[in-house]
Design a protein around this motif. Structure first.
Motif, short mmCIF file in Angstrom:
data_model
loop_
_atom_site.label_atom_id
_atom_site.label_comp_id
_atom_site.label_asym_id
_atom_site.label_seq_id
_atom_site.Cartn_x
_atom_site.Cartn_y
_atom_site.Cartn_z
N ARG A 1 36.44 -1.27 3.03
CA ARG A 1 35.71 -0.09 2.61
C ARG A 1 35.74 1.04 4.12
O ARG A 1 35.95 0.39 5.36
N VAL A 2 35.06 1.79 3.89
CA VAL A 2 35.08 2.97 4.89
C VAL A 2 33.90 2.53 5.48
O VAL A 2 32.65 2.11 5.14
N PRO A 3 34.48 2.76 6.93
CA PRO A 3 33.01 2.14 8.41
C PRO A 3 31.60 3.09 7.39
O PRO A 3 32.00 4.15 7.22
N GLY A 4 30.40 2.24 7.20
CA GLY A 4 29.35 3.03 7.51
C GLY A 4 29.48 4.06 8.44
O GLY A 4 28.45 5.30 8.38
N THR A 5 29.97 3.92 9.57
CA THR A 5 29.24 5.08 10.71
C THR A 5 30.08 6.46 10.21
O THR A 5 29.65 7.67 10.45
N VAL A 6 31.11 6.03 9.68
CA VAL A 6 32.31 7.35 9.05
C VAL A 6 31.48 7.67 7.56
O VAL A 6 32.01 8.89 8.08
N VAL A 7 30.92 6.93 7.27
CA VAL A 7 29.95 7.53 5.77
C VAL A 7 28.67 8.79 6.40
O VAL A 7 28.52 9.90 5.40
N ALA A 8 27.88 8.33 7.19
CA ALA A 8 27.39 8.83 8.18
C ALA A 8 27.13 9.92 8.26
O ALA A 8 26.80 10.95 8.34
N LEU A 9 28.29 10.00 9.14
CA LEU A 9 29.13 11.47 10.42
C LEU A 9 29.27 12.43 8.56
O LEU A 9 29.03 13.61 9.19
N GLY A 10 30.18 11.63 7.84
CA GLY A 10 30.52 12.75 6.90
C GLY A 10 29.46 13.01 6.24
O GLY A 10 28.81 14.45 5.74
N ALA A 11 28.03 12.60 5.83
CA ALA A 11 26.61 13.21 5.31
C ALA A 11 26.43 14.57 6.39
O ALA A 11 26.33 15.03 5.75
N VAL A 12 26.33 14.18 7.69
CA VAL A 12 26.02 14.82 8.52
C VAL A 12 26.71 15.99 8.69
O VAL A 12 26.44 17.21 8.34
N SER A 13 28.36 16.48 8.05
CA SER A 13 29.56 17.11 8.17
C SER A 13 29.24 18.12 6.69
O SER A 13 28.76 18.98 6.57
N LEU A 14 28.31 17.09 5.60
CA LEU A 14 28.36 17.99 4.33
C LEU A 14 27.06 19.12 4.77
O LEU A 14 26.92 19.23 4.20
#
Length: 451
Positions: free
Chosen positions: A22-35
């Motif tokens: 799976r995609v690392p959690g840090t990437v998903v967290a940064l994606g949430a910030v960008s969203l």
């Protein structure tokens, strides 16, 4: 959000500890910030061309120069942000957070500026400064938290979440304008509050160490345990499954060499070729705002409907970002990057056709394809050539070169529109992009054989 996975060869070496499918959690967290941040920024971006050109009476030349100037000149701040972020562990998040905060505060500047040209210019400068400061550290955190062979997928997921915000931003702006009878001040207030929320999300859910999991991991998949010191982000055996040189054998906390991280980042010949190709194509790229203005004129859209135009491109980008990243990881990142610019060229040619709803839809779809195949793919193409200790500095050089080139493209197209008219200017832009594509095909490094 669908997080794509890829299969592994039976004889493939075991993954390092902590690296799952799976995609690392840090990437998903940064994606949430960008969203969240993109909801804020795209609210303003969606109404800004209309506000400046129709509301304040700026000419296309003035708008093109203003937009290009701040996108290009303040891009130099990316270099400073990248170098500061590379100087110590944990600075990536701090520098990125400062950039997000500055962009949020710029909405207040637009609110207080009223119709004063100086105040608007200062607010736009603050927004571009914030974006310039945060982009390289954010992208460096993505590359340091994901294995090199899945960088395309990681950037695809991040860009898909980012684009979700870009999709929602114009929609929110449309609702605010509709509810307040075209009150631009209300858009700026809502945008400011949403931007502050993005800063809060960054502080709470993105770890200071990009190789560590966020406070709330995106995946509960169990992984083998190992001492942190034995888990480099990119080891000597890591090889990207795409174009470009193999990743240097350096972990995320590797100390910079005698020349410093910035010098090491730009010393690789393949990386320099990527920078040259990106700058050349950027100089032949017309800003999205001009494309939307051309569509608005062709369709004779009202001011209230204008913010809806970016939704088509954003929706297509959202759907294609992850598949484009997966294809780039498997088949090579050079070809998707070039084909994406081919889609942009097709959009220019489509705008030369008679105006109508089918033409507008096709242009927006092609614009979405362009971003899906180029934005994150370019970062994934360049990152394996950069040492981990100078990753943010190197990506900042790439992004700055591209942004400065787009300054030339935006100002040039605005001048051509003012002097020749929109149609001849668009023909010139299409010819320039076709020539740039031909040159970039020869400049970009070819695909390296997998080990």
């Amino acid at each position: 959000m669908y997080l794509a996975t890829t299969g592994r060869r039976p004889d493939a070496p075991p993954r390092p500890a902590g690296v799952g499918r799976r995609v690392p959690g840090t990437v998903v967290a940064l994606g949430a910030v960008s969203l969240v941040t993109d909801v804020s920024s795209e609210m303003v971006t969606a109404v800004l061309p209309l506000y400046l050109v129709l509301g304040l009476g700026l000419s296309p030349l003035q708008f093109g120069f203003l937009d290009g100037l701040f996108n290009g000149a303040t891009a130099l701040v990316r270099l400073l942000g990248g170098r500061i972020a590379d100087r110590g562990s944990g600075r990536h998040r701090t520098v990125a957070g400062a950039g997000y905060l500055l962009s949020a505060l710029s909405r207040l500047g637009l609110l207080m500026a009223g119709g004063a040209a100086g105040g608007i210019a200062a607010a736009l400068a603050a927004d571009r400064l914030g974006k310039g400061v945060r982009t390289a550290p954010r992208d460096a955190m993505i590359t340091l938290s994901a294995p090199p062979e899945t960088l395309g997928r990681a950037f695809g997921v991040h860009r898909a979440m980012d684009t979700t915000g870009a999709l929602l931003g114009p929609l929110v702006a449309f609702v605010v304008l509709w509810a307040t009878a075209d009150a631009y001040d209300a858009v700026f207030v809502v945008s400011f509050a949403t931007g502050l929320l993005g800063v809060v999300v960054l502080g709470l859910f993105v770890p200071a160490d990009p190789s560590a999991p966020p406070p709330r991991a995106a995946s509960t998949r169990p992984v083998p345990s190992a001492p942190p010191s034995t888990v480099p982000a990119e080891g000597p055996t890591a090889t990207p499954a795409a174009d470009g040189p193999a990743a240097p054998a350096a972990g995320p906390n590797a100390a910079p060499g005698p020349a410093g991280p910035a010098a090491r980042s730009t010393s690789d010949p393949a990386f320099r070729r990527v920078v040259a190709a990106a700058a050349l194509l950027g100089a032949a790229t017309v800003g999205d705002s001009f494309l939307y203005l051309l569509l608005q004129r062709g369709l004779d859209l009202s001011a209230a409907l204008f913010p809806l135009l970016p939704l088509g491109a954003a929706a297509c980008y959202l759907l294609l970002a992850v598949p484009a990243g997966r294809i780039a990881d498997r088949a090579g990142r050079r070809i998707p990057f070039l084909l994406g610019h081919g889609a942009l060229l097709a959009a220019y040619l489509t705008l030369l056709a008679p105006s109508g709803l089918p033409t507008a839809v096709l242009v927006l779809v092609l614009l979405g394809v362009f971003y899906a195949a180029t934005d994150g793919v370019l970062m994934a193409l360049a990152a394996p050539a950069l040492p981990a200790a100078g990753r943010a500095s190197g990506l900042a050089v790439l992004q700055t070169g591209q942004a400065l080139a787009r300054l030339v493209g935006a100002a040039g197209f605005g001048a051509a529109w003012t002097w020749w008219g929109p149609r001849p200017a668009l023909v010139a832009a299409a010819l320039a992009l076709a020539a740039a594509l031909t040159a970039a095909w020869r400049i970009l490094p070819g695909r390296k054989a997998r080990r």
